[in-house]
Scaffold this motif. Structure first.
Motif, PDB file in Angstrom:
ATOM      1  N   GLU A   1      23.550  59.339  -8.555  1.00 47.64           N
ATOM      2  CA  GLU A   1      23.328  59.969  -7.250  1.00 47.64           C
ATOM      3  C   GLU A   1      22.917  61.430  -7.393  1.00 47.64           C
ATOM      4  OE1 GLU A   1      23.371  58.616  -3.878  1.00 47.64           O
ATOM      5  OE2 GLU A   1      22.945  57.025  -5.326  1.00 47.64           O
TER       6      GLU A   1
ATOM      7  N   HIS B   1      19.372  62.655  -5.819  1.00 52.77           N
ATOM      8  CA  HIS B   1      19.209  63.694  -4.788  1.00 52.77           C
ATOM      9  C   HIS B   1      18.250  64.784  -5.258  1.00 52.77           C
ATOM     10  CE1 HIS B   1      21.571  62.443  -1.394  1.00 52.77           C
ATOM     11  NE2 HIS B   1      22.425  61.923  -2.254  1.00 52.77           N
TER      12      HIS B   1
ATOM     13  N   SER C   1      20.525  67.932   0.683  1.00 50.43           N
ATOM     14  CA  SER C   1      20.316  67.558  -0.719  1.00 50.43           C
ATOM     15  C   SER C   1      21.107  68.406  -1.714  1.00 50.43           C
ATOM     16  CB  SER C   1      18.826  67.600  -1.059  1.00 50.43           C
ATOM     17  OG  SER C   1      18.150  66.604  -0.319  1.00 50.43           O
TER      18      SER C   1
ATOM     19  N   GLN D   1      24.807  67.466  -1.372  1.00 51.75           N
ATOM     20  CA  GLN D   1      25.014  66.125  -1.940  1.00 51.75           C
ATOM     21  C   GLN D   1      24.982  66.184  -3.472  1.00 51.75           C
ATOM     22  OE1 GLN D   1      25.512  63.015  -0.676  1.00 51.75           O
ATOM     23  NE2 GLN D   1      25.428  63.530   1.490  1.00 51.75           N
TER      24      GLN D   1
END
Length: 179
Positions: free
Chosen positions: A68, A72, A147, A150
């Motif tokens: 992840e 991102h 982004s 995250q």
């Protein structure tokens, strides 16, 4: 260091706030995986056990946290640059493959046109979630309110999983060298 007079507007480079932030922390994440591999070998632990560790049953495991973080970085920079994001095979990654994917992510974001990213602050972009739904942002709001937070959530959680499993890490391993 120059002092900004009161009332002056300070601008930020969208490229430096994206590629300039993602790249060093992706490198740090790769270094964390090196330390995880050394720890697994030293403790006679199958590295897959570390990759499948999670802080809570409802959270992603280490492998997913790394995935992840790189996703991102790639998607944000690709959207800002108006390019298709790089995709990876669905092969289940081990530590060397995760490190390879991080390296590819770094090369991908560094290879995007700086000028396109710099000019994307007010451009409308749409982030597509894994379930197919989309959310529209301006380039600046995508980067600064979605982004980057995250990305750091997933990098931090990967670090925390490794610390929790006994890998010898310190804050400097997360932050990397001063830049």
């Amino acid at each position: 260091m120059p002092v900004v007079p009161p009332g002056e507007i300070v601008t930020i480079s969208l490229y430096e706030a994206s590629v300039g932030v993602f790249v060093p922390y992706l490198g740090n994440l790769s270094d964390l995986l090196d330390k995880a591999a050394v720890h697994a070998e030293g403790q006679n632990i199958d590295p897959a056990v570390l990759l499948n560790m999670r802080l809570s049953p409802t959270m992603y495991n280490l492998k997913q946290q790394v995935g992840e973080a790189k996703r991102h970085a790639i998607v944000a920079c690709a959207l800002l640059a108006g390019r298709a994001p790089h995709t990876f095979s669905s092969v289940e990654p081990d530590i060397p493959e995760l490190k390879s994917r991080i390296s590819v992510a770094i090369d991908f974001v560094q290879g995007l046109p700086r000028e396109e990213i710099e000019n994307a602050a007010d451009k409308e972009v749409a982030f597509t979630f894994k379930n197919g739904t989309q959310r529209k942002f301006t380039g600046k709001s995508l980067l600064l309110t979605f982004s980057v937070p995250q990305f750091f959530f997933h990098v931090t959680t990967a670090y925390d999983i490794l610390r929790h499993t006994g890998v010898d890490l310190a804050k400097k391993d997360f932050l990397g060298p001063p830049r």
